[in-house]
Design a protein around this motif. Structure first.
Motif, PDB file in Angstrom:
ATOM      1  N   ALA A 114       0.835  -1.211   0.000  1.00 49.18           N
ATOM      2  CA  ALA A 114       0.000   0.000   0.000  1.00 49.18           C
ATOM      3  C   ALA A 114       0.864   1.253   0.000  1.00 49.18           C
ATOM      4  CB  ALA A 114      -0.928  -0.014   1.208  1.00 49.18           C
ATOM      5  N   ILE A 115       1.936   1.242   0.797  1.00 54.02           N
ATOM      6  CA  ILE A 115       2.837   2.398   0.837  1.00 54.02           C
ATOM      7  C   ILE A 115       3.515   2.598  -0.513  1.00 54.02           C
ATOM      8  CG2 ILE A 115       4.989   3.267   1.837  1.00 54.02           C
ATOM      9  CD1 ILE A 115       4.121   1.991   4.497  1.00 54.02           C
ATOM     10  N   ASN A 116       3.993   1.500  -1.092  1.00 53.03           N
ATOM     11  CA  ASN A 116       4.667   1.592  -2.390  1.00 53.03           C
ATOM     12  C   ASN A 116       3.729   2.112  -3.482  1.00 53.03           C
ATOM     13  OD1 ASN A 116       7.367   0.971  -2.105  1.00 53.03           O
ATOM     14  ND2 ASN A 116       7.033  -1.233  -2.195  1.00 53.03           N
ATOM     15  N   ILE A 117       2.575   1.457  -3.591  1.00 60.94           N
ATOM     16  CA  ILE A 117       1.635   1.842  -4.648  1.00 60.94           C
ATOM     17  C   ILE A 117       1.071   3.237  -4.391  1.00 60.94           C
ATOM     18  CG2 ILE A 117      -0.564   1.262  -5.753  1.00 60.94           C
ATOM     19  CD1 ILE A 117       0.105  -1.694  -5.180  1.00 60.94           C
ATOM     20  N   GLY A 118       0.702   3.511  -3.130  1.00 58.18           N
ATOM     21  CA  GLY A 118       0.149   4.827  -2.792  1.00 58.18           C
ATOM     22  C   GLY A 118       1.137   5.946  -3.029  1.00 58.18           C
ATOM     23  N   GLY A 119       2.399   5.738  -2.592  1.00 61.33           N
ATOM     24  CA  GLY A 119       3.424   6.771  -2.799  1.00 61.33           C
ATOM     25  C   GLY A 119       3.689   7.031  -4.268  1.00 61.33           C
ATOM     26  N   LEU A 120       3.830   5.933  -5.027  1.00 64.18           N
ATOM     27  CA  LEU A 120       4.058   6.101  -6.469  1.00 64.18           C
ATOM     28  C   LEU A 120       2.861   6.765  -7.145  1.00 64.18           C
ATOM     29  CD1 LEU A 120       5.794   2.900  -7.924  1.00 64.18           C
ATOM     30  CD2 LEU A 120       6.630   5.242  -7.945  1.00 64.18           C
ATOM     31  N   ALA A 121       1.647   6.394  -6.710  1.00 65.18           N
ATOM     32  CA  ALA A 121       0.437   6.966  -7.319  1.00 65.18           C
ATOM     33  C   ALA A 121       0.366   8.471  -7.078  1.00 65.18           C
ATOM     34  CB  ALA A 121      -0.808   6.278  -6.760  1.00 65.18           C
ATOM     35  N   VAL A 122       0.661   8.901  -5.862  1.00 62.64           N
ATOM     36  CA  VAL A 122       0.633  10.340  -5.566  1.00 62.64           C
ATOM     37  C   VAL A 122       1.685  11.064  -6.405  1.00 62.64           C
ATOM     38  CG1 VAL A 122       1.033  12.089  -3.798  1.00 62.64           C
ATOM     39  CG2 VAL A 122      -0.279  10.048  -3.243  1.00 62.64           C
ATOM     40  N   GLY A 123       2.894  10.492  -6.450  1.00 62.60           N
ATOM     41  CA  GLY A 123       3.954  11.107  -7.245  1.00 62.60           C
ATOM     42  C   GLY A 123       3.595  11.185  -8.715  1.00 62.60           C
ATOM     43  N   SER A 434      10.309  -6.196 -13.747  1.00 64.74           N
ATOM     44  CA  SER A 434       8.929  -6.517 -14.123  1.00 64.74           C
ATOM     45  C   SER A 434       7.987  -6.230 -12.956  1.00 64.74           C
ATOM     46  CB  SER A 434       8.808  -7.986 -14.535  1.00 64.74           C
ATOM     47  OG  SER A 434       9.629  -8.262 -15.650  1.00 64.74           O
ATOM     48  N   GLU A 435       8.420  -6.596 -11.750  1.00 66.91           N
ATOM     49  CA  GLU A 435       7.594  -6.343 -10.571  1.00 66.91           C
ATOM     50  C   GLU A 435       7.392  -4.847 -10.359  1.00 66.91           C
ATOM     51  OE1 GLU A 435       8.875  -8.305  -7.068  1.00 66.91           O
ATOM     52  OE2 GLU A 435       9.055 -10.267  -8.030  1.00 66.91           O
ATOM     53  N   SER A 436       8.477  -4.079 -10.464  1.00 65.01           N
ATOM     54  CA  SER A 436       8.357  -2.630 -10.237  1.00 65.01           C
ATOM     55  C   SER A 436       7.507  -1.976 -11.322  1.00 65.01           C
ATOM     56  CB  SER A 436       9.739  -1.985 -10.192  1.00 65.01           C
ATOM     57  OG  SER A 436      10.403  -2.102 -11.443  1.00 65.01           O
ATOM     58  N   THR A 437       7.610  -2.481 -12.548  1.00 65.22           N
ATOM     59  CA  THR A 437       6.786  -1.936 -13.630  1.00 65.22           C
ATOM     60  C   THR A 437       5.314  -2.277 -13.410  1.00 65.22           C
ATOM     61  OG1 THR A 437       8.653  -2.186 -15.152  1.00 65.22           O
ATOM     62  CG2 THR A 437       6.491  -1.832 -16.129  1.00 65.22           C
ATOM     63  N   LEU A 438       5.061  -3.493 -12.916  1.00 67.79           N
ATOM     64  CA  LEU A 438       3.687  -3.874 -12.589  1.00 67.79           C
ATOM     65  C   LEU A 438       3.119  -2.949 -11.517  1.00 67.79           C
ATOM     66  CD1 LEU A 438       1.270  -5.845 -12.710  1.00 67.79           C
ATOM     67  CD2 LEU A 438       2.435  -7.204 -10.950  1.00 67.79           C
ATOM     68  N   ILE A 439       3.914  -2.682 -10.494  1.00 73.56           N
ATOM     69  CA  ILE A 439       3.475  -1.759  -9.436  1.00 73.56           C
ATOM     70  C   ILE A 439       3.227  -0.372 -10.017  1.00 73.56           C
ATOM     71  CG2 ILE A 439       4.254  -0.566  -7.346  1.00 73.56           C
ATOM     72  CD1 ILE A 439       5.611  -3.172  -6.497  1.00 73.56           C
ATOM     73  N   ALA A 440       4.086   0.036 -10.942  1.00 68.52           N
ATOM     74  CA  ALA A 440       3.918   1.348 -11.580  1.00 68.52           C
ATOM     75  C   ALA A 440       2.597   1.418 -12.340  1.00 68.52           C
ATOM     76  CB  ALA A 440       5.090   1.640 -12.510  1.00 68.52           C
ATOM     77  N   PHE A 441       2.227   0.340 -13.026  1.00 63.54           N
ATOM     78  CA  PHE A 441       0.962   0.338 -13.763  1.00 63.54           C
ATOM     79  C   PHE A 441      -0.233   0.340 -12.799  1.00 63.54           C
ATOM     80  CE2 PHE A 441       3.376  -0.891 -17.570  1.00 63.54           C
ATOM     81  CZ  PHE A 441       2.713  -0.132 -18.524  1.00 63.54           C
ATOM     82  N   MET A 442      -0.096  -0.372 -11.675  1.00 64.34           N
ATOM     83  CA  MET A 442      -1.162  -0.324 -10.673  1.00 64.34           C
ATOM     84  C   MET A 442      -1.273   1.083 -10.095  1.00 64.34           C
ATOM     85  SD  MET A 442      -0.381  -3.973  -8.794  1.00 64.34           S
ATOM     86  CE  MET A 442      -1.758  -3.906  -7.685  1.00 64.34           C
ATOM     87  N   ALA A 443      -0.124   1.717  -9.856  1.00 70.57           N
ATOM     88  CA  ALA A 443      -0.121   3.088  -9.356  1.00 70.57           C
ATOM     89  C   ALA A 443      -0.713   4.049 -10.375  1.00 70.57           C
ATOM     90  CB  ALA A 443       1.309   3.509  -8.999  1.00 70.57           C
ATOM     91  N   LEU A 444      -0.492   3.757 -11.674  1.00 66.74           N
ATOM     92  CA  LEU A 444      -1.036   4.618 -12.732  1.00 66.74           C
ATOM     93  C   LEU A 444      -2.560   4.641 -12.679  1.00 66.74           C
ATOM     94  CD1 LEU A 444      -0.544   6.281 -15.342  1.00 66.74           C
ATOM     95  CD2 LEU A 444      -0.769   4.135 -16.607  1.00 66.74           C
ATOM     96  N   VAL A 445      -3.161   3.476 -12.467  1.00 66.18           N
ATOM     97  CA  VAL A 445      -4.623   3.408 -12.378  1.00 66.18           C
ATOM     98  C   VAL A 445      -5.121   4.267 -11.221  1.00 66.18           C
ATOM     99  CG1 VAL A 445      -6.594   1.882 -11.991  1.00 66.18           C
ATOM    100  CG2 VAL A 445      -4.683   1.116 -13.410  1.00 66.18           C
ATOM    101  N   LEU A 446      -4.440   4.145 -10.066  1.00 68.21           N
ATOM    102  CA  LEU A 446      -4.816   4.948  -8.904  1.00 68.21           C
ATOM    103  C   LEU A 446      -4.557   6.429  -9.165  1.00 68.21           C
ATOM    104  CD1 LEU A 446      -5.847   4.879  -6.001  1.00 68.21           C
ATOM    105  CD2 LEU A 446      -3.495   4.469  -5.231  1.00 68.21           C
ATOM    106  N   ALA A 447      -3.447   6.724  -9.859  1.00 66.23           N
ATOM    107  CA  ALA A 447      -3.102   8.116 -10.173  1.00 66.23           C
ATOM    108  C   ALA A 447      -4.156   8.755 -11.069  1.00 66.23           C
ATOM    109  CB  ALA A 447      -1.728   8.189 -10.840  1.00 66.23           C
ATOM    110  N   PHE A 448      -4.678   7.976 -12.043  1.00 57.04           N
ATOM    111  CA  PHE A 448      -5.731   8.494 -12.912  1.00 57.04           C
ATOM    112  C   PHE A 448      -6.945   8.926 -12.076  1.00 57.04           C
ATOM    113  CE2 PHE A 448      -4.145   6.437 -16.975  1.00 57.04           C
ATOM    114  CZ  PHE A 448      -4.032   7.648 -17.636  1.00 57.04           C
ATOM    115  N   GLY A 449      -7.296   8.109 -11.106  1.00 58.53           N
ATOM    116  CA  GLY A 449      -8.418   8.460 -10.236  1.00 58.53           C
ATOM    117  C   GLY A 449      -8.162   9.746  -9.471  1.00 58.53           C
ATOM    118  N   MET A 450      -6.935   9.882  -8.946  1.00 59.59           N
ATOM    119  CA  MET A 450      -6.574  11.111  -8.214  1.00 59.59           C
ATOM    120  C   MET A 450      -6.635  12.336  -9.123  1.00 59.59           C
ATOM    121  SD  MET A 450      -3.286   9.811  -5.995  1.00 59.59           S
ATOM    122  CE  MET A 450      -3.422   8.501  -4.784  1.00 59.59           C
ATOM    123  N   VAL A 451      -6.133  12.186 -10.352  1.00 59.93           N
ATOM    124  CA  VAL A 451      -6.121  13.311 -11.289  1.00 59.93           C
ATOM    125  C   VAL A 451      -7.545  13.718 -11.651  1.00 59.93           C
ATOM    126  CG1 VAL A 451      -5.494  14.028 -13.628  1.00 59.93           C
ATOM    127  CG2 VAL A 451      -3.843  12.811 -12.222  1.00 59.93           C
TER     128      VAL A 451
END
Length: 893
Positions: A114-123, A434-451
């Protein structure tokens, strides 16, 4: 030959065997040959075994062994997908395996995930918002078809030893360029007035903003004509409406051919409706008027300015022909004004006016000039926030790096097993990326919602109408690259770090992360907090500078002061209007002026005074034209002398100076001095303090002359002082019917001076607000990572804390033990960030004349804030660990 080489079959023979055997037979034959070689070596020795290996190879030279598998659907066992030496090619099965493992790790460690995905999503969300804003700024005016060939003509000239640049030009410049210079495909003059005019349709009155402009402008700016004539400005009594204005005036009716009245003076026919310009376009209007209409509406145009080369008040847009070099055109037109000026050698030598072309690509972001050279403009803020966006993204990625490397012990055994069964380091790097890129794509979905949630507020803050272009394939391409870049950036260090573990050491007893392994994490935390603290310091300094400007003494009382755009009716009936307003009790004073209370709209040279030289005639003085009650209405306290008075008939040739003008003229006793301007002697009747009516409240106040002027052509505004004993809302209610009575062709439109003055701080407030938001989010992301690290450290040191508590350690001492390392890192960050922020903000303040001095207090405040935020962030985990029952913690170990 080395011992190692003699214990193997000949290398050339092995390579030849690999080449001649078919892929589906290669593994079996190579295995048999190698096994036979080892048996012979044990029985006969290696030299003989090597010889027999070559003999067997010669016996294998048979076409049967070379023939490839006839089955077309057969997949070779040895392919690029399982070549462990190539990290860039993976079998789909391998990729599925990586994704599956990544999901298992995310589910297993929910808090860290949650911290990883949430932090990346906010950024990523912040970076996306800033990217959308930057794209909007950079794309300004690009909707125009002739974007690359459109220019604005500008003028550089020297006054009082200073070279200035402006877009205000003499009226006849346009006709001169059009008739004598074939480089131009089209030339369109326009008026630079920013005031609103009245449009009357039936009984309805509307105040709208528009401009007089040459008929060539329609094609030059590729305006989208939705309805009407394709050349709608050719007739002098015509008007072009934007679609928004047409709807406001005529509703759903077809406006083409309809008649409306402009300024209650002339009837105009609607000849076309054009699409409203985008928000980021430079040319903004509600309506357009033919350039030739000015002469029909205003007699002073033909009488005073049509052939006047010394009155600068109009603008020129030009379009170059294809293939014309603008530099060559600049050389041709630079002396156009100079050739028409007075033959007075001093005037020509001192002023040195030069025309040049300013391309449309630079109108929005490169509008500032110094000493005749372009020095940038709003582009500095675009670059600044581009850096901010990158900072935020890097801070978010650092969180991922830190938490991934901190939890390396948890995955060490997995790395060891994978290496033991044959995985190469390149494949492990591929897995973790691959794992970090997967997390980045999950964060992107959350980031879209924030935007999507924050974009309306962001538009309100920046006064824009930006939107995510979901239907644009370029947008998705950028998002794909952006997400992969973020994933690779975030996962690069963990991938290199985890893949470097020695499998033997791991499988023997695991990996124990010592001080040397934690050093990179500490460096990353310092980098992360350095970025955040620089943003905090910058935000505070921007706020201080803005408050410094707002608290600047402005020399007049803006509260309770309003301005009303004048008209022919108001000017004609001014005395009757004035008497009725005063009798109503709503107004304590009223005066006429050529500019609103918070700005100046005119400046002039040519002044002379006792002891002045011919060179002094090039000195420029801001000019405010008024008559009676200006000082009283503005609430200005005189330094010397008096206001213009009805008791003195000689005041019709009077002038009032500000302190800057007195200083420039070198007058020791200014009241009573005789000045000469425009062929007329003017007597100084008073001196006022330096009132701040500059376009920027941070500029040095210019020398000001307030002249008494009866000429109605000078009157553009009425300045009205509301009776301080009456509530402003009630006073406005009382004034409205009086203005309607004497100004029937205009709605009662007024502006409060304090509100108008506050608008001068728009850009500073915008930058301050955006900086504050970015700064808060940077700290939030940093603290998110800090919380995760503190949680991990508390978990890692559970046994140590239990032993300390058994030996008598208090909760406070355990809290201090877990907190001190982080506090030290934050202090180091402050020490690094402070000089960086001081230098950057000092450079930023250089663009202001009226500015603050950066003191040590801001750095101490930020240090205390950073320490307080850090301690609050890690205290929960530290206290939680300190309160844990030592019996339970030691048993769990």
């Amino acid at each position: 030959m080395s011992q190692k080489q003699t214990n193997r079959p000949p290398g050339w023979a092995q390579r030849l065997l690999e080449r001649i055997t078919a892929p589906h037979l290669r593994e079996e034959i190579q295995g048999d040959m190698d096994e036979l070689f080892q048996k012979r070596a044990q029985r006969h020795g290696y030299p003989k075994a090597r010889l027999l290996y070559v003999v067997d190879l010669l016996l294998l030279l048979h076409p049967r062994l070379w023939r490839r598998e006839p089955n077309v659907n057969f997949k070779a066992r040895y392919t690029r997908y399982n070549d462990v030496s190539n990290p860039f090619f993976f079998h789909p099965t391998m990729i599925r395996n990586y994704v599956k493992i990544a999901f298992r790790n995310l589910v297993k460690n929910k808090a860290y995930s949650a911290i990883n995905i949430g932090g990346l999503a906010v950024g990523m969300a912040v970076a996306m918002l800033i990217g959308i804003w930057i794209n909007d700024e950079l794309s300004a005016n690009k909707h125009h078809k002739n974007y690359k060939t459109l220019y604005q003509v500008k003028l550089s000239q020297t006054f009082d030893g200073q070279r200035g640049t402006q877009d205000a030009l003499p009226f006849p410049v346009g006709e001169e360029l059009k008739s004598k210079y074939p480089d131009f495909k089209a030339v369109a003059m326009y008026d630079r007035g920013e005031g609103n005019r009245s449009l009357i349709v039936g009984n309805q009155k509307f105040l709208k903003q528009g401009l007089f402009i040459g008929e060539e402008a329609i094609d030059m700016f590729s305006l989208n004509i939705l309805n009407g004539d394709k050349n709608p400005l050719k007739e002098p009594y015509s008007i072009v409406l934007s679609d928004e204005t047409a709807k406001a005036l005529f509703g759903q009716q077809d406006p083409i051919g309809k008649i409306l009245k402009l300024d209650n003076k002339v009837d105009l026919k609607v000849t076309a409706v054009v699409a409203k310009q985008p928000k980021n376009a430079t040319l903004q209007f509600d309506y357009l008027l033919p350039w030739s209409l000015q002469e029909n509406m205003y007699d002073w145009v033909a009488k005073y300015v049509k052939t006047n080369w010394e009155n600068n008040g109009w603008g020129v847009f030009v379009q170059l022909k294809d293939g014309i070099d603008p530099a060559q055109t600049n050389a041709k037109i630079k002396d156009v004004i100079l050739s028409h000026l007075s033959n007075d050698p001093n005037t020509r030598k001192l002023v040195k006016p030069e025309l040049f072309l300013h391309p449309m690509a630079k109108w929005r972001l490169y509008s500032e000039f110094a000493e005749g050279k372009n020095t940038g403009g709003f582009i500095k803020y675009v670059r600044l926030f581009g850096i901010f966006g990158l900072f935020i993204l890097v801070i978010a990625c650092i969180n991922f790096m830190n938490l991934s490397t901190a939890r390396s012990e948890k995955r060490a055994k997995e790395v060891g097993v994978r290496k033991a069964v044959g995985s190469g380091r390149e494949q492990l790097i591929g897995q973790f990326l691959s794992e970090s890129t997967l997390i980045a794509f999950m964060a992107l979905v959350l980031a879209f919602g924030m935007v999507l949630i924050s974009l309306p507020y962001f538009n309100s803050l920046t006064t824009k109408t930006m939107a995510i272009e979901f239907g644009n394939p370029v947008f998705w391409g950028i998002m794909l690259v952006f997400t992969i870049f973020t994933g690779l950036l975030a996962g690069s260090y963990p991938a290199l770090y985890l893949s470097s573990f020695n499998p033997v050491k791991i499988l023997k007893g695991g990996v124990h992360v010592g001080k040397s392994a934690s050093l990179p994490r500490k460096i990353l935390v310092v980098v992360q907090f350095t970025f955040s603290i620089v943003l905090m310091i910058g935000t505070i300094i921007i706020y201080q500078q803005m408050q410094h400007g707002k608290n600047r003494p402005i020399g007049f009382t803006k509260q309770g002061l309003i301005s009303v755009s004048s008209s022919n009716d108001l000017t004609t009936n001014f005395e009757a209007l004035r008497n009725e307003l005063l009798a109503s009790g709503a107004v304590s004073s009223i005066c006429k002026s050529n500019s609103p209370p918070t700005q100046w709209w005119s400046s002039n040279g040519g002044w002379s005074w006792k002891g002045s030289t011919p060179e002094d005639k090039s000195a420029i003085f801001t000019t405010i034209a008024t008559n009676f009650d200006y000082i009283k209405t503005m609430g200005i306290k005189l330094k010397e002398g008096r206001d213009f008075s009805r008791d003195f008939t000689t005041d019709s040739s009077g002038v009032i100076l500000n302190e800057a003008a007195v200083k420039r003229m070198g007058l020791k006793h200014p009241v009573g001095e005789i000045l000469k301007w425009a062929g007329k002697d003017r007597t100084v009747v008073g001196v006022i303090p330096d009132i701040v009516v500059e376009w920027s409240p941070y500029q040095t106040v210019r020398p000001l002359t307030i002249i008494f002027e009866k000429d109605r052509n000078w009157v553009s505004f009425l300045c009205v002082r509301i009776n301080p004993a009456m509530a402003p809302s009630l006073a406005i209610q009382k004034m409205a019917p009086i203005f309607d009575k004497y100004n029937p062709g205009f709605p009662f439109d007024y502006k409060f001076s304090d509100t108008e003055y506050a608008k001068k701080f728009y850009y500073e407030e915008l930058i301050g607000n955006l900086s504050a938001i970015v700064s808060v989010l940077a700290i939030f992301i940093s603290c998110l990572g800090l919380f995760g690290l503190a949680s991990f450290m508390a978990e890692q040191r559970t046994k140590e804390i239990g032993i300390r508590k058994v030996l008598g350690a208090s909760v406070t001492s355990v809290w201090g033990l877990l907190s001190k390392d982080f506090v030290l890192l934050v202090i180091i960050s402050c020490l690094i960030a402070s000089p960086v922020a001081w230098y950057a903000m000092n450079q930023w303040l250089e663009s202001y004349t009226y500015k603050i001095t950066i003191g040590a207090g801001v750095f101490l405040i930020v240090l205390m804030m950073a320490l307080a935020i850090t301690l609050l962030t890690i205290s929960y985990q530290a206290i939680k660990a300190a309160l844990l029952n030592p019996v339970k913690s030691l048993r769990s170990e």
